[in-house]
Design a protein around this motif. Sequence first.
Motif, PDB file in Angstrom:
ATOM      1  N   ASP A 173      18.477  37.892 -25.200  1.00  0.00           N
ATOM      2  CA  ASP A 173      17.737  36.912 -26.000  1.00  0.00           C
ATOM      3  C   ASP A 173      16.282  36.905 -25.538  1.00  0.00           C
ATOM      4  O   ASP A 173      15.877  36.114 -24.687  1.00  0.00           O
ATOM      5  CB  ASP A 173      18.354  35.524 -25.852  1.00  0.00           C
ATOM      6  CG  ASP A 173      17.854  34.549 -26.913  1.00  0.00           C
ATOM      7  OD1 ASP A 173      17.177  34.975 -27.873  1.00  0.00           O
ATOM      8  OD2 ASP A 173      18.136  33.347 -26.777  1.00  0.00           O
ATOM      9  N   SER A 189      14.931  32.026 -33.372  1.00  0.00           N
ATOM     10  CA  SER A 189      16.326  31.725 -33.064  1.00  0.00           C
ATOM     11  C   SER A 189      17.070  32.927 -32.489  1.00  0.00           C
ATOM     12  O   SER A 189      16.604  34.068 -32.553  1.00  0.00           O
ATOM     13  CB  SER A 189      17.052  31.267 -34.331  1.00  0.00           C
ATOM     14  OG  SER A 189      17.313  32.376 -35.179  1.00  0.00           O
ATOM     15  N   ARG A 190      18.255  32.661 -31.971  1.00  0.00           N
ATOM     16  CA  ARG A 190      19.124  33.716 -31.443  1.00  0.00           C
ATOM     17  C   ARG A 190      19.491  34.710 -32.545  1.00  0.00           C
ATOM     18  O   ARG A 190      19.747  35.872 -32.277  1.00  0.00           O
ATOM     19  CB  ARG A 190      20.385  33.072 -30.827  1.00  0.00           C
ATOM     20  CG  ARG A 190      21.381  34.048 -30.243  1.00  0.00           C
ATOM     21  CD  ARG A 190      20.778  34.784 -29.037  1.00  0.00           C
ATOM     22  NE  ARG A 190      21.735  35.664 -28.419  1.00  0.00           N
ATOM     23  CZ  ARG A 190      21.881  36.960 -28.709  1.00  0.00           C
ATOM     24  NH1 ARG A 190      21.129  37.526 -29.639  1.00  0.00           N
ATOM     25  NH2 ARG A 190      22.767  37.696 -28.088  1.00  0.00           N
ATOM     26  N   ALA A 225      17.443  37.903 -32.349  1.00  0.00           N
ATOM     27  CA  ALA A 225      17.301  38.515 -31.017  1.00  0.00           C
ATOM     28  C   ALA A 225      17.303  40.041 -31.048  1.00  0.00           C
ATOM     29  O   ALA A 225      16.817  40.674 -30.113  1.00  0.00           O
ATOM     30  CB  ALA A 225      18.401  38.009 -30.084  1.00  0.00           C
TER      31      ALA A 225
END
Length: 165
Positions: free
Chosen positions: A52, A144-145, A148
């Motif tokens: 991440d 946001s994730r 990633a």
Amino acid sequence: MPPWSGHHLRERLGGEFDDAAWDSALQVNLKAVFHLVRFLRPLLEAAAVTGDPARVVNIGSVDGLHVPSAEIYSYAASKAAMHHLTGHLAGRLAPRVAVNAIALGPFESDMLQESLAAEIGLGSPMRRPGGLDDLAGIIQFLGSRGSAYLTGTVIPFDGGLSITR
């Protein structure tokens, strides 16, 4: 007047656009991006966790994706260069930092007055200019994730305008 104001948007061939305005567009849209990322690199890398990465989101323009019909030479060239810089930084800073750009189309701003943004937006497949909620959504995604695994990408964010040119 600030360099991003409408005063600097129309550049005529034949000497009506001075070197200071050209330099200002490159300063704001390219050089500042590079130096800010360079300055923040230690903090970005420290914020990253495995799988991440920290994020950099550059604000580009659809005018940097294609040759625009308007005489906005320095603006379009500086945004195209910033898109290229985005990819270059992404390759260098991965996997700790993801670097992407949003190529904005018509959004009401200090640079693009409401009536002109609406007129251009009506010519897009979405038939409207972008709004703050639209921009908040893509920024939220890129932070946001869910993003990633995304880096080095320039996302046209223009209501489909870039596919119609």
